[in-house]
Design a protein around this motif. Structure first.
Motif, mmCIF file in Angstrom:
data_model
loop_
_atom_site.group_PDB
_atom_site.id
_atom_site.type_symbol
_atom_site.label_atom_id
_atom_site.label_comp_id
_atom_site.label_asym_id
_atom_site.label_seq_id
_atom_site.Cartn_x
_atom_site.Cartn_y
_atom_site.Cartn_z
ATOM 1 N N LEU A 42 0.837 -1.197 0.000
ATOM 2 C CA LEU A 42 0.000 0.000 0.000
ATOM 3 C C LEU A 42 0.869 1.242 0.000
ATOM 4 O O LEU A 42 0.529 2.255 -0.585
ATOM 5 N N VAL A 43 2.007 1.158 0.674
ATOM 6 C CA VAL A 43 2.944 2.271 0.672
ATOM 7 C C VAL A 43 3.368 2.578 -0.755
ATOM 8 O O VAL A 43 3.395 3.717 -1.191
ATOM 9 N N ASP A 44 3.703 1.550 -1.503
ATOM 10 C CA ASP A 44 4.121 1.716 -2.882
ATOM 11 C C ASP A 44 3.014 2.387 -3.694
ATOM 12 O O ASP A 44 3.233 3.350 -4.411
ATOM 13 N N GLY A 45 1.779 1.874 -3.552
ATOM 14 C CA GLY A 45 0.678 2.444 -4.298
ATOM 15 C C GLY A 45 0.385 3.874 -3.893
ATOM 16 O O GLY A 45 0.110 4.726 -4.723
ATOM 17 N N ALA A 46 0.482 4.148 -2.599
ATOM 18 C CA ALA A 46 0.194 5.497 -2.122
ATOM 19 C C ALA A 46 1.217 6.496 -2.643
ATOM 20 O O ALA A 46 0.873 7.593 -3.057
ATOM 21 N N ASP A 47 2.480 6.110 -2.634
ATOM 22 C CA ASP A 47 3.506 7.046 -3.095
ATOM 23 C C ASP A 47 3.361 7.301 -4.581
ATOM 24 O O ASP A 47 3.577 8.407 -5.048
ATOM 25 N N ALA A 48 2.995 6.274 -5.325
ATOM 26 C CA ALA A 48 2.798 6.439 -6.760
ATOM 27 C C ALA A 48 1.706 7.462 -7.022
ATOM 28 O O ALA A 48 1.712 8.151 -8.031
ATOM 29 N N LEU A 94 10.639 0.700 -0.019
ATOM 30 C CA LEU A 94 11.459 1.908 -0.013
ATOM 31 C C LEU A 94 12.437 1.926 -1.182
ATOM 32 O O LEU A 94 12.679 2.976 -1.778
ATOM 33 N N HIS A 95 12.971 0.769 -1.512
ATOM 34 C CA HIS A 95 13.859 0.705 -2.669
ATOM 35 C C HIS A 95 13.098 1.058 -3.941
ATOM 36 O O HIS A 95 13.591 1.820 -4.787
ATOM 37 N N ASP A 96 11.905 0.507 -4.080
ATOM 38 C CA ASP A 96 11.090 0.804 -5.266
ATOM 39 C C ASP A 96 10.744 2.295 -5.336
ATOM 40 O O ASP A 96 10.560 2.841 -6.432
ATOM 41 N N LEU A 97 10.682 2.936 -4.187
ATOM 42 C CA LEU A 97 10.364 4.357 -4.141
ATOM 43 C C LEU A 97 11.604 5.232 -4.304
ATOM 44 O O LEU A 97 11.524 6.451 -4.219
ATOM 45 N N GLY A 98 12.760 4.599 -4.521
ATOM 46 C CA GLY A 98 13.980 5.345 -4.745
ATOM 47 C C GLY A 98 14.648 5.849 -3.485
ATOM 48 O O GLY A 98 15.465 6.778 -3.540
ATOM 49 N N ARG A 99 14.343 5.262 -2.344
ATOM 50 C CA ARG A 99 14.901 5.697 -1.065
ATOM 51 C C ARG A 99 15.894 4.657 -0.561
ATOM 52 O O ARG A 99 15.625 3.911 0.385
ATOM 53 N N ALA A 100 17.043 4.616 -1.222
ATOM 54 C CA ALA A 100 18.039 3.576 -0.955
ATOM 55 C C ALA A 100 18.565 3.581 0.482
ATOM 56 O O ALA A 100 18.629 2.517 1.111
ATOM 57 N N PRO A 101 18.977 4.709 1.047
ATOM 58 C CA PRO A 101 19.484 4.676 2.434
ATOM 59 C C PRO A 101 18.451 4.148 3.422
ATOM 60 O O PRO A 101 18.784 3.364 4.321
ATOM 61 N N ALA A 127 20.725 -9.398 -2.421
ATOM 62 C CA ALA A 127 20.615 -8.827 -3.766
ATOM 63 C C ALA A 127 19.976 -7.438 -3.713
ATOM 64 O O ALA A 127 20.406 -6.514 -4.421
ATOM 65 N N LEU A 128 18.965 -7.292 -2.870
ATOM 66 C CA LEU A 128 18.338 -5.979 -2.716
ATOM 67 C C LEU A 128 19.332 -4.982 -2.118
ATOM 68 O O LEU A 128 19.393 -3.825 -2.548
ATOM 69 N N LEU A 129 20.108 -5.432 -1.147
ATOM 70 C CA LEU A 129 21.115 -4.564 -0.551
ATOM 71 C C LEU A 129 22.118 -4.098 -1.606
ATOM 72 O O LEU A 129 22.482 -2.919 -1.664
ATOM 73 N N ALA A 130 22.542 -5.016 -2.448
ATOM 74 C CA ALA A 130 23.464 -4.653 -3.532
ATOM 75 C C ALA A 130 22.828 -3.608 -4.444
ATOM 76 O O ALA A 130 23.485 -2.651 -4.867
ATOM 77 N N ALA A 131 21.546 -3.788 -4.731
ATOM 78 C CA ALA A 131 20.853 -2.845 -5.609
ATOM 79 C C ALA A 131 20.772 -1.454 -4.980
ATOM 80 O O ALA A 131 20.885 -0.440 -5.682
ATOM 81 N N THR A 132 20.582 -1.406 -3.665
ATOM 82 C CA THR A 132 20.530 -0.086 -3.012
ATOM 83 C C THR A 132 21.888 0.603 -3.073
ATOM 84 O O THR A 132 21.968 1.822 -3.237
ATOM 85 N N TRP A 133 22.976 -0.154 -2.923
ATOM 86 C CA TRP A 133 24.309 0.439 -3.027
ATOM 87 C C TRP A 133 24.597 0.899 -4.445
ATOM 88 O O TRP A 133 25.238 1.935 -4.659
#
Length: 206
Positions: A42-48, A94-101, A127-133
């Motif tokens: 829902l967070v993802d949908g709400a931010d979109a 959060l990663h999908d929303l572009g908030r890597a840190p 793998a997700l951690l690598a993507a955030t870095w």
């Protein structure tokens, strides 16, 4: 109940959010713990939709709801869902929303709450951690996390793990001349060749 938490995180990303929302409301009434696990989606949908404040509030609500849950009162199939699993779900959002840190912060909590024997979960999170870095252009950290992801994924038969690792390897191919990235690809080719092959396909290279 746990189902409330989980459903709150997944309710907003379908093609028909109103219909899904009604479904979620019914299930939440039946099982609050599932609502907790549903909040990140829902967070993802709400931010979109441009409602980041509302998205953040959903996460806060999910965390508070999880604090009130008595796992022994929940169905057996959802009792595993704890704060570490919630952090995992939130990290992906959060990663999908572009908030890597922020995603990395959640991943630290998620990984601290899962045993070394849960290799599929750890492979996906690494793998997700690598993507955030990668998103913040820290190649050394990305390659280190990528190597962990390859190591864990090689211990599973999970196609999803292979896909997640392949995505990281594909994104790293633009840095093929960087020694840690090159070493990671060689390592993957040796222990998880299917991920290396998929990365080549994803990147359109050879």
């Amino acid at each position: 109940m746990i189902v409330d938490v989980e459903l709150k995180l997944v309710g907003g990303t379908v093609a028909d959010p109103d219909r899904k929302g009604a479904c979620v409301a019914q299930q939440v009434a039946q099982d609050p713990l599932g609502e907790v696990g549903a909040a990140p989606e829902l967070v993802d949908g709400a931010d979109a939709a441009g409602a980041l404040d509302a998205a953040t509030e959903l996460i806060i609500q999910a965390e508070k709801l999880l604090d009130t849950v008595d796992h022994q009162d929940e169905p057996t199939w959802i009792r595993y869902f704890n704060h570490a699993y919630l952090a995992d779900e939130v990290a992906h959002c959060l990663h999908d929303l572009g908030r890597a840190p922020a995603a990395r912060s959640q991943l630290a909590e998620a990984l601290s709450g899962v045993g070394e024997d849960r290799v599929r979960r750890r492979a996906i999170d690494a793998a997700l951690l690598a993507a955030t870095w990668l998103r913040t252009r820290d190649l050394d950290q990305a390659c280190a996390a990528g190597r962990a992801a390859v190591t864990y994924a090689a211990r599973t038969g999970s196609g999803r793990c292979v896909e997640r690792v392949a995505g990281v390897l594909a994104d790293l191919r633009v840095h093929a001349d960087y020694a840690p990235a090159r070493e990671l690809r060689e390592f993957a080719r040796a222990v998880l060749p299917e991920a290396d092959g998929m990365a080549v396909t994803l990147s359109g290279g050879s």
